[in-house]
Design an enzyme around this catalytic site. Structure first.
Site, PDB file in Angstrom:
ATOM      1  N   CYS A  99       0.737  -1.187  -0.012  1.00  0.00           N
ATOM      2  CA  CYS A  99      -0.109  -0.144  -0.122  1.00  0.00           C
ATOM      3  C   CYS A  99       0.841   1.321   0.153  1.00  0.00           C
ATOM      4  O   CYS A  99       0.243   2.311   0.056  1.00  0.00           O
ATOM      5  CB  CYS A  99      -0.943   0.025   1.223  1.00  0.00           C
ATOM      6  SG  CYS A  99      -2.268  -1.349   1.113  1.00  0.00           S
ATOM      7  N   ASP A 100       2.058   1.088   0.114  1.00  0.00           N
ATOM      8  CA  ASP A 100       2.779   2.467   0.218  1.00  0.00           C
ATOM      9  C   ASP A 100       4.138   2.227  -0.378  1.00  0.00           C
ATOM     10  O   ASP A 100       5.207   2.654   0.241  1.00  0.00           O
ATOM     11  CB  ASP A 100       2.968   2.876   1.729  1.00  0.00           C
ATOM     12  CG  ASP A 100       3.513   4.549   1.866  1.00  0.00           C
ATOM     13  OD1 ASP A 100       3.094   5.205   0.743  1.00  0.00           O
ATOM     14  OD2 ASP A 100       3.798   4.996   2.906  1.00  0.00           O
ATOM     15  N   LEU A 101       4.377   1.851  -1.608  1.00  0.00           N
ATOM     16  CA  LEU A 101       5.480   1.667  -2.128  1.00  0.00           C
ATOM     17  C   LEU A 101       5.971   2.899  -2.466  1.00  0.00           C
ATOM     18  O   LEU A 101       5.399   3.882  -3.413  1.00  0.00           O
ATOM     19  CB  LEU A 101       5.298   0.772  -3.474  1.00  0.00           C
ATOM     20  CG  LEU A 101       5.048  -0.650  -3.189  1.00  0.00           C
ATOM     21  CD1 LEU A 101       4.859  -1.314  -4.625  1.00  0.00           C
ATOM     22  CD2 LEU A 101       6.225  -1.427  -2.619  1.00  0.00           C
TER      23      LEU A 101
END
Length: 270
Positions: A99-101
């Protein structure tokens, strides 16, 4: 910080069920009450001496300058990230969406191996359709970071593995051209995606990172690899990035296929 406890608990939940050489593993966790009665929670990880990928890609004037990453180092790093995501999406037993690359969540060890970190807003795939993203706080008010969030996420309001694929594609583009997706040059309808697409494949030499352009010349001069081999390597990487950032999620490759493709890209110069 608002939402910090939820993030702490989510990271503990995710990390206790996954283990991979390219995921930053937890050493220990603690939760205590300090002398004034405040709750203190901490996750402890092994120290990563080479910091995060963002610092290597975007040098700041107040920091000790790193030697620019070579093409080989960049390829190794993206292969490491792809392997980690392949494991999370397909092989860990409970499909997990990061979800937060983004480059600041990619840490580098002593040997410049990449380890994916920060699972504070990660979700399990089967939970993504039953959990409102509004219940998960983040510093930017959405579940992810502006510039790396897939275009369909805003309309759908739920994450899927294709969102991680999109974020991976943006990181690929950033590593090749040396610009963040939020760079001021991307405005008035121009994004990092269509900027690269408009110069692909014949004009990529004009948009790639200056250090890579210089290395391109050095490869040819020193006969380590032909100039065409380096060009084909970059074209192959950008072809993967193009698939990852396709506006239609169903037309993006999945991470297992991407991981296989990234392993073959390096044959041009390794």
């Amino acid at each position: 910080m608002g939402g910090a406890e939820k993030s702490f608990l989510k990271e503990c939940e995710v990390l206790r069920s996954i283990q991979h050489r390219n995921l930053l593993s937890i050493v220990t966790a603690c939760s205590v009450v300090d002398y004034i009665g405040s709750v203190f929670k901490a996750l402890v990880y092994k120290f990563m001496a080479n910091g995060n990928l963002d610092r290597w890609l975007h040098h700041k004037g107040d920091e000790t300058s790193h030697k620019p990453l070579s093409l080989t180092q960049r390829l190794t790093i993206v292969v490491n990230i792809a392997d980690a995501l392949d494991y999370l999406h397909h092989d860990c037993g409970r499909p997990t969406i990061h979800c937060d690359l983004k480059p600041s969540n990619v840490l580098l060890d002593d040997d410049m191996n990449a380890l994916l970190a920060d699972f504070g807003i990660a979700i399990f795939y089967h939970d993504s359709w039953s959990t409102s993203t509004g219940s998960i706080s983040s510093s930017v008010g959405v579940n992810g970071t502006i510039g790396y969030i897939s275009p369909e996420y805003a309309g759908r309001g739920r994450h899927s593995t294709s969102d991680d694929v999109y974020g991976f594609g943006i990181i690929l583009l950033e590593m090749i051209i040396g610009k963040r997706p939020t760079d001021p040059m991307f405005k008035d309808g121009v994004s990092i995606v269509n900027f690269v697409d408009s110069n692909f494949p014949h004009e990529i030499v004009h948009v790639i990172d200056a250090h890579l352009a210089e290395e391109w010349k050095d490869f040819a001069q020193e006969k380590k690899a032909s100039e065409n081999a380096v060009h084909q390597c970059l074209v192959s990487v950008l072809q993967v990035a193009h698939s990852c950032t396709n506006p239609i999620p169903s037309e993006r490759m999945n991470m297992k296929e991407i991981a296989r493709r990234m392993l073959t890209v390096g044959i041009y110069i390794w």
